[in-house]
Design a protein around this motif. Structure first.
Motif, PDB file in Angstrom:
ATOM      1  N   ILE A  96       7.584  27.252   6.614  1.00 37.37           N
ATOM      2  CA  ILE A  96       7.148  28.312   5.701  1.00 37.37           C
ATOM      3  C   ILE A  96       6.267  29.314   6.422  1.00 37.37           C
ATOM      4  O   ILE A  96       6.409  30.536   6.248  1.00 37.37           O
ATOM      5  N   CYS A  99       8.261  31.566   8.419  1.00 36.27           N
ATOM      6  CA  CYS A  99       8.960  32.550   7.585  1.00 36.27           C
ATOM      7  C   CYS A  99       8.013  33.599   6.996  1.00 36.27           C
ATOM      8  O   CYS A  99       8.457  34.485   6.254  1.00 36.27           O
ATOM      9  N   TRP A 145       0.651  28.513  -3.511  1.00 34.01           N
ATOM     10  CA  TRP A 145       0.837  29.783  -2.814  1.00 34.01           C
ATOM     11  C   TRP A 145      -0.315  30.721  -3.181  1.00 34.01           C
ATOM     12  O   TRP A 145      -0.277  31.366  -4.224  1.00 34.01           O
ATOM     13  N   ALA A 159       6.979  32.519  -3.371  1.00 34.98           N
ATOM     14  CA  ALA A 159       7.985  31.784  -2.597  1.00 34.98           C
ATOM     15  C   ALA A 159       9.273  32.581  -2.497  1.00 34.98           C
ATOM     16  O   ALA A 159       9.863  32.692  -1.412  1.00 34.98           O
ATOM     17  N   PHE A 480      13.996  23.506  -0.504  1.00 34.71           N
ATOM     18  CA  PHE A 480      13.825  24.035   0.858  1.00 34.71           C
ATOM     19  C   PHE A 480      14.329  23.035   1.904  1.00 34.71           C
ATOM     20  O   PHE A 480      15.055  23.395   2.831  1.00 34.71           O
TER      21      PHE A 480
END
Length: 496
Positions: A96, A99, A145, A159, A480
Motif C-alpha cells: 500500500i 502504491c 486510512w 483506498a 487486496f
C-alpha cells in the motif's frame, strides 16, 4: 476495444470486475509486464470497496492467526489458503505504501480489553467476533486510512482513490458499461482463453493469452441466489445491483466447484422509501430496545456488534413458516432520538440522504414512526399493542431491579417511559457474501476434483476463504491480498 471479429482485442490478462480485488490484480499483473484489460459492467469502478469502512486487519501473531482462521473455517478452507492470506496481510502495508497510500493501526483499539459500557450500539469489536476460539489473540489491530495522509480522504474513498490512481498511472485499459456474458474456452484443452461481453448492444470478444481473473463480487443483489443459499431474499447495504452473481454462473459454466455459499456478512439495517440500499443501524443513546414481529425482545441490545445481523435469521417458526425476526423493530424514546442519527454517517452508500442529526427528517418523512403512546406506535408498526406495552414494562422493571431478562446492565440501559415514542423496522442486511468458485492458495479456480481450470483465477468476495463464521474486518484486506496473488499467478510469477 473493437467489436466481435477484430483480432486486436488481445491481452495477457483480462480482469472481470473493477473493485478492490480487480484493481489489485491489475496492478500486480501490470507491474509484471503484462498487458491488462479490466471489464466493469457499471459506469465506474469502486463498488463495495469505495463505500466500505476500509478496515484492514494487522497480524498480531501469524501462527495464532492462522490457527484461529483455520478453526473458524472448520475444515472448509485448506490451510495453505489461510497461510497465504496471512502472509499477504503481513506484506500488505508495504504494498500500500508503494502504491502511495497510507494506513495506520488504530491505537484506540485495545485488544482483549473489557468492553466499556455506553453508546453507540452496535459497538466496535476489537480483535475477532469469536474471542473464545483458539488463536484469537493472534488477530491484530485494524489499519485505518488517516485523512491527513490520503488527500483528505478516509475509509473506502481513500483506498479506492489510491487504487484507481495506480490504474491510471499504469495506463491499464478499463472498459466500463460492459457486461461479461460468458467465458471463452478451448474445449480440447479446457483452457479459458477470453471473454464474450456486451457493450451498448454490441457483442465484444477479447482474448487472454495468460488468463482471466474473475473479481466481480458476490451475490448480495441476486434475490434468487439469496433464497437458495441463505434462505431468504434479504436487503443489502452494498451499492445497488452491482453484486449479482454473474461471476459464479460463468465459473460454474466451465466446470468450477463452489464453496462457502452459505457464508454472508450481515449487519442490521433500515429500508426506507426511495433508497434501494439499507441504512445501517447505529443507536447513540441507551433508551432503546429491539423486538421481533411478536413485540418480544430477544437479546441484550447493548451487546450488539457490527455483524450481529445474523441473529435476525435465527428464529423461524416452523409451524407458520415465518421468520419471527424479519423484520424486527427498534423502539426508542425522545432522548435517544435527540442523541444523534440512528444510522451511520461516515460510511455506506446513502451518505447524501439528508438524514438529520436529530432524526427529525426521517420522522417527518414517515421513515420513523412516532406516537405519544406505545399503543399508538404499535398500531403504526403493525405490532400487537398489549404485547409491546408489556415488553416495555418488563424492560423498565429490569433496569429498576438490575435483573434484565437478557442480562442487559443498567449501565447500558435507560428506561423508556415518557412519549413521544419512536420505532422503525430493522432487517438483516447483506454487506457482502462469501461464496463462489473454490480457489487454491495461488488463486486458481478449481474444478470439483480440486484440479485448477487452466487460465481461470479468482479474487475477492467471489469465492472468499471465509465461510459462515466471519471474524470481522477481514474481507477488505482479502480483496487486496487475493487480487495481488491472482494477478501474479496468471503470469506464473509471485506477487512483488
Amino acid at each position: 476495444m473493437t467489436s466481435h471479429g477484430d483480432q486486436t482485442n488481445i491481452f495477457d490478462v483480462i480482469i472481470v470486475g473493477y473493485g478492490g480485488a480487480g484493481a489489485a490484480a491489475a496492478i500486480e499483473a501490470s507491474d509484471a509486464g503484462a498487458s491488462v484489460l479490466i471489464v466493469e459492467k457499471f459506469g465506474e469502478g469502486g463498488g463495495t470497496t469505495k463505500m466500505a469502512g476500509g478496515n484492514i486487519r494487522s497480524v498480531g501473531d501469524a501462527n495464532k492467526m492462522i490457527a484461529h482462521l483455520d478453526a473458524l473455517t472448520d475444515g472448509t478452507t485448506d490451510r495453505g489458503s489461510i497461510e497465504a492470506h496471512v502472509r499477504g496481510l503481513v506484506d500488505l502495508p508495504i504494498w500500500i505504501e508503494r502504491c502511495g497510500g497510507v494506513i495506520r493501526t488504530d491505537p484506540s483499539e485495545m485488544l482483549g480489553a473489557p468492553r466499556q459500557p455506553g453508546p453507540p450500539y452496535p459497538g466496535a469489536t476489537p480483535g475477532t467476533m469469536f474471542p473464545g476460539v483458539v488463536g484469537a489473540d493472534g488477530i491484530g489491530l485494524r489499519y485505518r486510512w488517516p485523512k491527513a495522509q490520503n488527500k483528505g480522504l478516509s475509509r473506502g474513498k481513500a483506498a479506492w482513490t489510491m487504487l484507481s490512481d495506480n490504474i491510471e498511472r499504469r495506463r491499464v485499459e478499463v472498459l466500463t458499461n460492459t457486461y461479461v456474458k460468458r467465458l471463452m474456452c478451448d474445449h480440447l484443452s479446457g483452457r479459458i482463453t477470453g471473454i464474450v461481453a456486451e457493450q451498448g448492444g454490441k457483442e465484444i470478444r477479447a482474448t487472454a493469452r495468460q488468463g482471466v481473473v474473475l473479481a466481480s463480487g458476490g451475490f448480495a443483489w441476486n434475490k434468487d441466489m439469496l433464497r437458495e443459499w441463505i434462505g431468504a431474499a434479504i436487503p443489502s447495504a452494498a451499492p445497488p445491483h452491482r453484486n449479482t452473481g454473474e461471476g459464479i454462473l460463468m465459473a460454474q459454466a466451465v466446470g468450477a466447484s463452489l464453496w462457502h455459499m452459505n457464508g454472508i456478512v450481515l449487519s442490521m439495517g433500515m429500508l426506507v422509501p426511495g433508497f434501494d440500499a439499507t441504512f445501517a443501524l447505529k443507536v447513540r443513546e441507551r433508551g432503546f430496545i429491539l423486538v421481533d414481529r411478536g413485540a418480544q425482545r430477544f437479546c441484550d441490545e447493548s451487546r450488539l456488534a457490527g455483524h450481529s445481523g445474523g441473529m435476525l435469521l435465527e428464529d423461524r417458526d416452523h409451524h407458520d413458516a415465518i421468520w419471527r425476526r424479519i423484520p424486527s423493530y427498534v423502539i426508542f424514546d425522545e432522548a435517544t432520538r435527540l442523541a444523534g442519527p440512528i444510522t451511520t454517517t461516515d460510511a455506506g452508500f446513502n451518505l447524501d440522504s439528508g438524514w438529520s442529526d436529530d432524526n427529525s427528517m426521517p420522522v417527518e418523512s414517515g421513515w420513523i414512526s412516532t406516537s405519544s403512546s406505545l399503543a399508538g406506535l404499535a398500531s403504526k408498526l403493525g405490532l400487537d399493542a398489549q404485547s409491546l406495552v408489556t415488553t416495555i414494562d418488563d424492560y423498565n422493571r429490569g433496569i429498576e431491579t438490575d435483573k434484565d431478562a437478557f442480562g442487559r446492565s443498567r449501565m447500558d440501559a435507560n428506561p423508556i417511559e415518557n412519549g413521544p415514542f419512536y420505532g422503525i423496522a430493522v432487517w438483516p442486511t447483506v454487506y457482502n457474501t462469501q461464496g463462489g468458485p473454490r480457489r487454491s492458495a495461488k488463486g486458481e479456480i478449481l474444478d470439483p476434483w480440486g484440479v485448477p481450470i487452466p487460465g481461470l483465477f479468482g479474487a475477492g468476495e467471489l469465492g472468499s476463504i471465509f465461510g459462515s463464521l466471519y471474524p470481522g474486518g477481514m474481507n477488505y484486506g482479502e480483496a487486496f491480498v487475493s487480487g495481488r496473488v491472482a494477478g501474479a499467478t496468471a503470469l506464473g510469477v509471485e506477487p512483488k
